[in-house]
Scaffold this active site. Structure first.
Site, mmCIF file in Angstrom:
data_model
loop_
_atom_site.group_PDB
_atom_site.id
_atom_site.type_symbol
_atom_site.label_atom_id
_atom_site.label_comp_id
_atom_site.label_asym_id
_atom_site.label_seq_id
_atom_site.Cartn_x
_atom_site.Cartn_y
_atom_site.Cartn_z
ATOM 1 C CG ASP A 29 27.467 60.901 27.378
ATOM 2 O OD1 ASP A 29 28.194 60.256 26.782
ATOM 3 O OD2 ASP A 29 26.564 61.444 27.475
ATOM 4 C CB SER A 91 22.658 54.397 22.118
ATOM 5 O OG SER A 91 23.620 55.499 22.773
ATOM 6 C CG HIS A 96 30.675 56.674 21.300
ATOM 7 N ND1 HIS A 96 29.924 55.845 19.763
ATOM 8 C CD2 HIS A 96 30.497 56.072 22.143
ATOM 9 C CE1 HIS A 96 29.107 55.361 20.539
ATOM 10 N NE2 HIS A 96 29.719 55.377 21.565
HETATM 11 P P1 AMP Z 1 26.826 54.225 23.236
HETATM 12 O O1 AMP Z 1 25.877 53.721 23.981
HETATM 13 O O2 AMP Z 1 28.213 53.474 23.968
HETATM 14 O O3 AMP Z 1 26.750 54.577 22.236
HETATM 15 O O4 AMP Z 1 27.502 55.809 23.636
HETATM 16 C C1 AMP Z 1 26.335 56.691 23.302
HETATM 17 C C2 AMP Z 1 26.952 57.940 24.020
HETATM 18 O O5 AMP Z 1 26.285 59.684 23.674
HETATM 19 C C3 AMP Z 1 25.877 58.317 25.107
HETATM 20 O O6 AMP Z 1 26.643 57.899 26.314
HETATM 21 C C4 AMP Z 1 25.048 59.273 25.151
HETATM 22 O O7 AMP Z 1 24.698 59.858 26.214
HETATM 23 C C5 AMP Z 1 26.053 60.492 24.234
HETATM 24 N N1 AMP Z 1 25.237 61.342 23.094
HETATM 25 C C6 AMP Z 1 23.994 61.474 22.907
HETATM 26 N N2 AMP Z 1 24.014 62.447 22.632
HETATM 27 C C7 AMP Z 1 25.287 63.058 23.038
HETATM 28 C C8 AMP Z 1 25.033 64.888 22.533
HETATM 29 N N3 AMP Z 1 24.132 65.202 21.459
HETATM 30 N N4 AMP Z 1 25.864 65.609 22.907
HETATM 31 C C9 AMP Z 1 27.197 64.663 23.707
HETATM 32 N N5 AMP Z 1 26.537 63.280 23.670
HETATM 33 C C10 AMP Z 1 25.837 62.471 23.836
#
Ligand code: AMP
Length: 110
Positions: A29, A91, A96
């Protein structure tokens, strides 16, 4: 329009990939909330848990989480989280799971 996570899966965006198989890809992440914070994503674009088809084989995220946790030596335990929808804190609209470990988790989550 491919999702952010599909673009990572396709190597169009950078990420530190720690595991992949024919069903899922897992990467670190970008904003970790624990010493170990891995995002496990099915290669298929499914919007979220609520969009998961009722039929089919859905063991892949769980199996990957178990394998990654073993590979990363999370012998003391870990947490697997799926945020669903805006109230759930989702988000990125591509199903996932978050694999969190390396510290003692608290309950309840915020
Ligand atoms: P959620 O809020 O459950 O949808 O989780 C989305 C996750 O994706 C968050 O923890 C973000 O920090 C992570 N995230 C967003 N963009 C990226 C990226 N480019 N590489 C790795 N993780 C990411």
């Amino acid at each position: 329009m491919p999702t952010l996570f599909t673009r990572i899966i396709n190597r169009e965006l950078p990420a530190t990939i720690v595991y992949e198989d024919e069903h899922v890809v897992a990467f670190k992440d970008i904003a970790p909330v624990a010493p170990v914070h891995i995002v496990i994503v099915p290669r298929t674009e499914i919007k979220g848990l609520s969009a998961l088809p009722d039929d089919g084989d859905h063991r892949h995220i769980l199996n990957a989480a178990k394998t990654i946790a073993e590979q990363l030596g999370l012998t003391g335990g870990y947490r697997l989280v799926i945020n669903e929808g805006r109230d759930g804190g989702q988000s990125v609209d591509h199903l996932h799971a978050h694999l969190l470990g390396g510290r003692k988790m608290t309950w309840p989550p915020g």
